[in-house]
Design an enzyme around this catalytic site. Structure first.
Site, PDB file in Angstrom:
ATOM      1  N   SER A 287      51.496  44.796  67.109  1.00  0.00           N
ATOM      2  CA  SER A 287      51.031  43.709  67.968  1.00  0.00           C
ATOM      3  C   SER A 287      49.796  44.129  68.731  1.00  0.00           C
ATOM      4  O   SER A 287      49.598  45.318  69.015  1.00  0.00           O
ATOM      5  CB  SER A 287      52.126  43.317  68.966  1.00  0.00           C
ATOM      6  OG  SER A 287      52.327  44.354  69.922  1.00  0.00           O
ATOM      7  N   ASP A 288      48.944  43.148  69.050  1.00  0.00           N
ATOM      8  CA  ASP A 288      47.937  43.412  70.072  1.00  0.00           C
ATOM      9  C   ASP A 288      48.689  43.664  71.370  1.00  0.00           C
ATOM     10  O   ASP A 288      49.875  43.353  71.503  1.00  0.00           O
ATOM     11  CB  ASP A 288      46.978  42.230  70.195  1.00  0.00           C
ATOM     12  CG  ASP A 288      45.641  42.631  70.807  1.00  0.00           C
ATOM     13  OD1 ASP A 288      45.570  43.696  71.452  1.00  0.00           O
ATOM     14  OD2 ASP A 288      44.668  41.876  70.656  1.00  0.00           O
ATOM     15  N   TRP A 289      48.022  44.179  72.363  1.00  0.00           N
ATOM     16  CA  TRP A 289      48.682  44.661  73.569  1.00  0.00           C
ATOM     17  C   TRP A 289      49.249  43.479  74.381  1.00  0.00           C
ATOM     18  O   TRP A 289      48.511  42.717  74.980  1.00  0.00           O
ATOM     19  CB  TRP A 289      47.708  45.501  74.376  1.00  0.00           C
ATOM     20  CG  TRP A 289      47.715  46.954  74.033  1.00  0.00           C
ATOM     21  CD1 TRP A 289      47.757  48.000  74.908  1.00  0.00           C
ATOM     22  CD2 TRP A 289      47.672  47.570  72.731  1.00  0.00           C
ATOM     23  NE1 TRP A 289      47.760  49.207  74.233  1.00  0.00           N
ATOM     24  CE2 TRP A 289      47.712  48.970  72.893  1.00  0.00           C
ATOM     25  CE3 TRP A 289      47.637  47.065  71.426  1.00  0.00           C
ATOM     26  CZ2 TRP A 289      47.708  49.877  71.830  1.00  0.00           C
ATOM     27  CZ3 TRP A 289      47.629  47.959  70.355  1.00  0.00           C
ATOM     28  CH2 TRP A 289      47.665  49.336  70.558  1.00  0.00           C
TER      29      TRP A 289
ATOM     30  N   ALA B 242      50.833  41.010  72.892  1.00  0.00           N
ATOM     31  CA  ALA B 242      50.781  39.807  72.063  1.00  0.00           C
ATOM     32  C   ALA B 242      52.148  39.446  71.507  1.00  0.00           C
ATOM     33  O   ALA B 242      52.346  38.329  71.032  1.00  0.00           O
ATOM     34  CB  ALA B 242      49.787  39.993  70.916  1.00  0.00           C
TER      35      ALA B 242
END
Length: 989
Positions: free
Chosen positions: A378-380, A382
Site C-alpha cells: 500500500s501507499d502510506w 492508503a
C-alpha cells in the site's frame, strides 16, 4: 448494484471489542464492488447543486482559517508523509476549498438528521468495480520458479507471527527507514527497509539528487533511463535499502497542473512505459527491489487521500475498461513484463472502490491478467480495510499504521493474526502474501550474505542511515517511547567517484533532458568569449542574468521535502524529492563558463528589478538571460497557495512580468537579445512573451537535479547537442487541454467524483482530435544540426489476425501449503515482552480474543472467475509481444555538426473498425506513439533505423471480449518523424 447501508470503505467497527465482528464489519464496509462491469460504467455529471454550493461558498465566505496539525521531528525539521503541512500564505482557492468542504459536510449533516458523525460513516454510494476472487497465487512463471521454490521452503518453516511480521510494517518512524518490516528470525528472513523515491534517496545523506522523472522522459534516451536506474539502485543497495519506492508511472499526466506529474515521465503511455521499464531493469540489476507506483489513475493531489482535505473518503477516479488498459495501465504492464518486484497501490478510489481494496484491479488485472509475481504494497496509509484488502490482493501494508498516523492500531499486524486464527482470512491467502514478499527477496538475490549482510544483532547490514535525524548518534526507534540510541548515520558516500561518479551521469541526463524550443537566428550555441565583433573592437561583451531561479536562494534544502519555490528549481516537492548533496546554480556555472577577459557578467538574482536600477541593469546589456520557473508537489505540503497541484500553468513569482520587463529593457527599449530559461514541473503557458521579437531563444530545462547549472551550460555553449524532446504538449492556455485536463479543486460531494469522460484523449491526442494548435507539440525539440527522414520501409513479420493466441497453461506450479490454522497460543506475546509505544506487533494478548463464526465474504467471493484471455505471462499474453511489423527509415544528419535525433513512430488505426462482440464502432486517436529510438550521427552521416511493432502496439482493448483485438480490415498508417506533428514519411500496412 447499490450497496447496502452497512457497507462503508471507512472501516467503521474495526475497533470493535469482538475480533470476529470487527473483521466482519471491515469486509462489509470496505467492499465497494458490484456486479457492474468496469467497461459498462456509465459516467454521470455532478449534481448541479454541488457546483452551486461551491460558488455560494466562494461568494459569501471571505475569511477562513484552516486548522492544520503540524508535526515536528524530534531531531530535525524533516517532514514525512504523516506530517500535516503548515500553511504558507494560503490563497483564496485553498480557503474556498475548505469552505466548500465544510459547507458540504454541514448540508449533509442537516439533511441526514443523524448526528455529527453521519458524514464520517458514509461511503461511496455505488460500487462500480466488479468482484474478482480469490487472489491468484504467485509462482506461475519460469523466470521466478527458483525463487518461489526457495520461498516455499522458508515459508513452510515460518510461524504465524513471523508471516505477519513479513507482511506488516512496524509503524511510521518505528525504525530507520520510511517503511520497515519486522524479521522472521526463526528462518533467517531479515527486516526489510523500504525507502523513497523516484528522483533520489529521500532523507539520505551523501547520495545523488538525480534529474526528476519528467526530465528523464525528456531525454527519450533508453540507455540513460537504464543507467539512471542502475546508479539509483546501487546507491540504495549501498545504503542498505531493500525496496526502492520508485519509479513512478502514476500519475500518468492526465492534467498538466497535476502536482506529482514531474515524478513520472510524461503523459504518453508508451514513453512512460519504456522509461519505467528501463529504470526498473537498472534498479533490479543492482539487486534492489523496484516499486512500480501508484496503481492507478491517481492523477491529482486534491482529495487524493481520506481526511487529508477534511473529507472522510478520497476522490474516486471513474474510468472505463478500455481507457484503463490503453492509457493508465500500459506502463504498469510493461513494468511487470520487466520483472518488477513490487507494485504500490494508490490512495484514491477506482470507480468508487479503494485502489488498495479493489479486487478487480489487484486480483483480476494485476495478478491474473498481467501475471504479476511480486508483492503489492500500500501507499502510506492508503490501506482502508483489513481482511477485505487482503482478500482483494494487498500483500503488505505500509507503513503499518492503520487509519491514522502513529496510533499503533494496524489493519494488519495483530488483526491479521486474529483473522488467520478465527478463519476470516484463508491460510492459503496469507501464505501467498508472505511467499510473494520472500520470493521477491530471493529473486533479487538479497539472500546473498556477502552482498546483503544481515542487520544487527546478527550482522552489520541493514540501513546505515536514519530518516529521522541528521546526527550520527540517534534513536533506533524514534517513533516509540524507547530511548535507546546507537550510531544510526554512518555517512557512507554512495555517489560514485571519477568516471563512475553519479554526478556525471546526472549531468548528462539533465543536459539531454533540456529542450530547446526556440532558437531564432541561431543565437545558440553561445561563444564563451562572446561575439568576434566585440573582441575585435576590444570591448567586453556584457551579459545580464536575471531572476531568482538563476541563483541559490536560501540553499537547495531550505524547506522540508523541497516544499517551497526559492532559488533555482531543481526538483518538485514531496516524498518523491531528495536532499541535494549540492546544487550547481545556473549563475555559478555561467560565471565560470564565460571568459572573464572578454565577457562582463552582471546578475540580479531576484524577480523584482528596482525601477531606479533598471537603466543600468538592463539598458547596458548586450545579451540578457532570464530564469523563471513553476513548482508543484505532493499534497501533504503547500507553498504560497499551491496545495500540491498547480493553480494554473503560468510562471510563478511574477515570472511572466520579469520576462516582459527584461525583454522591453534589455539593451534599451528591447534592442538587445533575450534568452529565457524555464525550470518547471510540467508545461507552462508562454504566450505573454514568447513571440516578442527580441526573445530569440527559449529553453525548457524541466527539473535538472544537482548538476543543473553545468548541464544547462553544456547545452548553451554547444558542448552537447540540444537533444531534449518534449515529453508533453505545451498548449497556449490551460483550457486547450480540455475538460479532462482540469484539476477538481472543489469537492463535488462527500466522496468527490472525477469522471474520465475524455477517455483516451489526453495531451496530444486531445489536441489532435479537436484540431487545436499547440505552442509546441509533444515530441518537439530543436537541435543544433538538421536531420532528414527518408526511405520508409514496412516489412510484415507476421500477418494480421484479430486475437492473440489462446492463453497457455501456467508455466510453473505455485507453492502449496497446509491449510491448518495454527494453535492460537503460538501467537501470544512472549512472557516478559516489552511493548514499545505505537509499534506494530504480530502478537495477540489472549487466546480468548479469537472468536469463531461465519465470515461474510464479499459478494462474488465464491464465484469461479474465468482467467483472462489477455493473460498468461508477466505483462500479459506472450503473443501480445510478437513482432508483426518492422518499420525502417533512413535518418541523415544534414547539418554541420554532430547531433542527436529522436526517431518517433506513430500509428493511426484503420477507419470504420467495429467491435463484433459489442457492435460498437471503435473510435481511435488520430495518431499514437508506438516506438522511438534516439540516434547520434556525425555531420553528413546517415543510418537506417528499425523499430518493431508488436501485436499489442497494433491492437485495441475490447470491452466485450476482455482482450486485445487487432483490426484485420482496412489499413494502418505508419508515420515517422521528429514529433507528433512533424511526420514527413508515411506508409500503410
Amino acid at each position: 448494484m447499490t450497496r447496502t447501508n452497512g457497507q462503508s470503505p471507512t472501516r467503521e467497527g474495526l475497533l470493535h471489542d469482538r475480533p470476529q465482528q470487527k473483521f466482519h464489519d471491515d469486509a462489509q464496509r470496505s467492499s465497494t464492488e458490484s456486479d457492474r462491469r468496469l467497461d459498462e460504467l456509465e459516467l454521470h455529471d455532478s449534481h448541479p447543486k454541488q457546483g452551486m454550493l461551491a460558488r455560494w461558498a466562494q461568494r459569501w465566505f471571505g475569511k477562513y482559517q484552516a486548522a492544520e496539525q503540524s508535526y515536528k521531528d524530534r531531531n530535525d525539521t524533516r517532514r514525512g508523509r504523516l506530517r500535516k503541512q503548515k500553511s504558507r500564505g494560503c490563497c483564496s482557492r485553498y480557503k474556498i476549498c475548505f469552505i466548500t468542504t465544510g459547507v458540504l459536510l454541514a448540508l449533509f449533516l442537516l439533511l441526514s438528521g443523524s448526528g455529527a458523525f453521519w458524514v464520517y460513516k458514509s461511503a461511496p454510494k455505488d460500487g462500480q468495480s466488479p468482484p474478482w476472487y480469490p487472489s491468484p497465487r504467485g509462482g506461475t512463471v519460469t523466470s521466478w520458479q527458483e525463487s518461489y521454490k526457495k520461498a516455499e521452503v522458508m515459508v513452510k518453516k515460518m510461524t504465524l507471527v513471523e508471516k505477519v511480521n513479513v507482511t506488516s510494517g512496524t509503524g511510521w518512524s518505528q525504525d530507520l527507514c520510511v517503511g520497515n518490516t519486522a524479521p522472521a528470525n526463526g528462518v533467517g528472513f531479515p527486516a526489510l527497509c523500504l525507502q523513497d523515491g523516484p528522483l533520489g534517496l529521500r532523507f539520505v545523506d551523501h547520495s545523488t539528487a538525480f534529474p526528476a522523472g519528467i526530465t528523464v522522459g525528456a531525454t527519450w534516451n533508453k540507455d540513460l533511463m537504464y543507467r539512471k536506474g542502475k546508479a539509483h539502485g546501487l546507491e540504495a543497495k549501498l545504503k542498505g535499502v531493500n525496496v526502492l519506492l520508485g519509479p513512478s508511472m502514476g500519475p500518468l499526466g492526465r492534467m498538466p497542473a497535476g502536482g506529482r506529474n514531474w515524478e513520472a515521465f510524461g503523459p504518453d503511455p508508451v514513453l512512460q512505459a519504456v522509461a519505467a521499464s528501463e529504470e526498473i531493469k537498472g534498479i533490479q540489476d543492482s539487486g534492489v527491489i523496484a516499486t512500480a507506483k501508484h496503481l492507478v489513475a491517481n492523477e491529482q493531489e486534491h482529495f487524493r487521500q481520506s481526511f487529508e482535505w477534511g473529507l472522510p473518503n478520497a476522490l474516486s477516479s471513474n474510468l472505463d475498461d478500455r481507457t484503463l488498459h490503453e492509457l493508465y495501465l500500459w506502463p504498469f504492464a510493461e513494468s511487470i513484463r520487466a520483472g518488477v518486484g513490487s507494485v504500490m497501490c494508490s490512495y484514491n478510489l477506482i470507480n468508487n472502490s479503494y485502489a488498495c481494496g479493489n479486487s478487480k484491479l489487484m486480483n483480476g488485472i494485476l495478478k491474473d491478467e498481467l501475471g504479476f509475481q511480486g508483492f503489492v504494497q500500500s501507499d502510506w496509509l492508503a490501506q482502508r480495510s483489513g481482511v477485505a484488502s487482503a482478500l482483494a490482493g494487498l500483500d503488505m501494508t505500509m507503513p503499518g499504521d492503520g487509519l491514522t498516523w502513529m496510533n499503533g492500531n494496524s489493519l494488519f499486524g495483530p488483526r491479521l493474526t486474529e483473522a488467520a486464527l478465527n478463519g476470516s482470512i484463508p491460510m492459503e491467502r496469507l501464505n501467498d502474501m508472505v511467499t510473494r514478499v520472500v520470493a521477491a527477496w530471493y529473486q533479487l538475490k538479497q539472500d546473498n550474505g556477502t552482498q546483503w549482510p544481515p542487520p544487527p544483532p546478527g550482522g552489520k547490514g541493514g540501513p546505515n542511515f536514519s530518516s529521522f535525524t541528521n546526527d550520527k548518534i540517534g534513536l533506533i526507534h524514534p517513533g516509540s517511547d524507547d530511548k535507546t540510541k546507537a550510531e544510526v548515520n554512518k555517512f557512507i558516500d554512495v555517489q560514485g567517484k571519477g568516471n563512475n561518479s553519479h554526478g556525471r551521469l546526472a549531468r548528462q541526463i539533465a543536459s539531454e533532458g533540456t529542450v530547446l524550443v526556440k532558437n531564432e537566428g541561431g543565437i545558440l550555441p553561445l561563444k564563451r568569449k562572446g561575439p568576434n565583433s566585440k573582441r575585435d573592437a576590444g570591448v567586453k561583451y556584457r551579459i545580464g542574468i536575471f531572476g531568482e531561479d538563476a541563483g541559490p536562494g536560501d540553499g537547495p534544502n531550505a524547506c522540508p521535502d523541497r516544499s517551497c519555490n526559492q532559488g533555482t528549481l531543481g526538483s518538485g516537492w514531496g516524498s518523491g524529492a531528495a536532499d541535494f548533496p549540492y546544487l550547481v546554480t545556473p549563475v555559478e556555472a555561467l560565471q565560470s563558463a564565460f571568459d572573464s577577459e572578454s565577457v562582463e557578467i552582471t546578475s540580479l538574482l531576484s524577480n523584482d528589478i528596482p525601477v531606479k536600477a533598471s537603466s543600468s541593469l538592463l539598458h547596458d546589456q548586450d545579451l540578457c538571460l532570464v530564469f523563471v520557473n513553476s513548482d508543484a508537489g505532493e499534497g501533504f505540503e503547500a507553498w504560497n497557495g499551491v496545495r500540491g497541484d498547480r493553480n494554473d500553468l503560468f510562471l510563478q513569482k511574477g515570472g511572466d512580468k520579469l520576462v516582459e520587463k527584461v525583454a522591453y529593457g534589455c539593451g534599451g527599449k528591447g534592442q538587445s537579445e533575450v534568452i529565457v530559461v524555464v525550470h518547471a514541473v510540467g508545461p507552462v503557458v508562454l504566450e505573454r512573451w514568447v513571440d516578442f521579437p527580441n526573445v530569440k531563444a527559449v529553453i525548457l530545462a524541466n527539473l535538472p537535479g544537482e548538476e543543473s547549472g553545468h548541464a544547462l551550460a553544456d547545452v548553451l555553449f554547444g558542448e552537447v547537442d540540444a537533444s531534449g524532446r518534449l515529453p508533453y504538449t505545451v498548449g497556449k492556455s490551460l483550457s486547450d487541454y480540455g475538460p479532462g485536463g482540469q484539476i477538481l479543486y472543489y469537492p463535488n460531494g462527500v466522496v468527490p467524483q472525477q469522471d474520465f469522460k475524455e477517455r483516451l484523449y489526453i495531451d496530444y491526442r486531445h489536441f489532435d482530435k479537436h484540431d487545436i494548435t499547440p505552442r509546441y507539440e509533444f515530441g518537439f525539440g530543436l537541435s543544433y544540426t538538421t536531420f532528414e527522414f527518408s526511405n520508409l520501409t514496412l516489412t510484415e513479420k507476421k500477418p494480421k489476425s484479430a486475437l492473440p493466441a489462446p492463453r497457455a497453461d501456467a508455466q510453473a506450479v505455485p507453492p502449496t501449503y497446509a491449510a491448518d490454522i495454527p494453535d492460537p497460543s503460538t501467537a501470544l506475546f512472549p512472557p516478559g515482552f516489552r511493548k514499545l509505544r505505537n509499534r506494530i506487533y504480530p502478537y495477540i494478548s489472549s487466546t480468548s480474543e479469537i472468536k469463531h463464526g461465519k465470515y461474510p465474504y464479499p459478494k462474488g467471493y465464491d464465484l469461479i472467475q474465468p482467467l483472462s484471455p489477455a493473460g498468461g505471462a508477466q505483462g500479459g499474453n506472450p503473443d501480445l509481444f510478437t513482432p508483426h511489423l518492422a518499420v525502417s527509415v533512413n535518418l541523415k544528419n544534414t547539418g554541420s555538426r554532430k547531433g542527436k535525433q529522436v526517431v518517433q513512430v506513430y500509428v493511426s488505426f484503420p477507419d470504420g473498425v467495429v467491435d463484433t462482440s459489442t457492435g460498437d464502432k471503435i473510435d481511435f486517436p488520430i495518431r499514437q506513439l508506438r516506438g522511438f529510438e534516439k540516434i547520434e550521427l556525425d555531420a553528413g552521416k546517415s543510418e537506417n533505423v528499425e523499430i518493431v511493432l508488436t501485436r499489442k502496439d497494433l491492437s485495441y482493448w475490447s470491452r466485450g471480449l476482455g482482450n486485445w483485438v487487432m483490426p484485420t480490415e482496412g489499413k494502418f498508417t505508419i508515420s515517422v518523424g521528429a514529433s507528433s506533428r512533424d511526420l514527413p514519411v508515411n506508409g500503410q500496412w
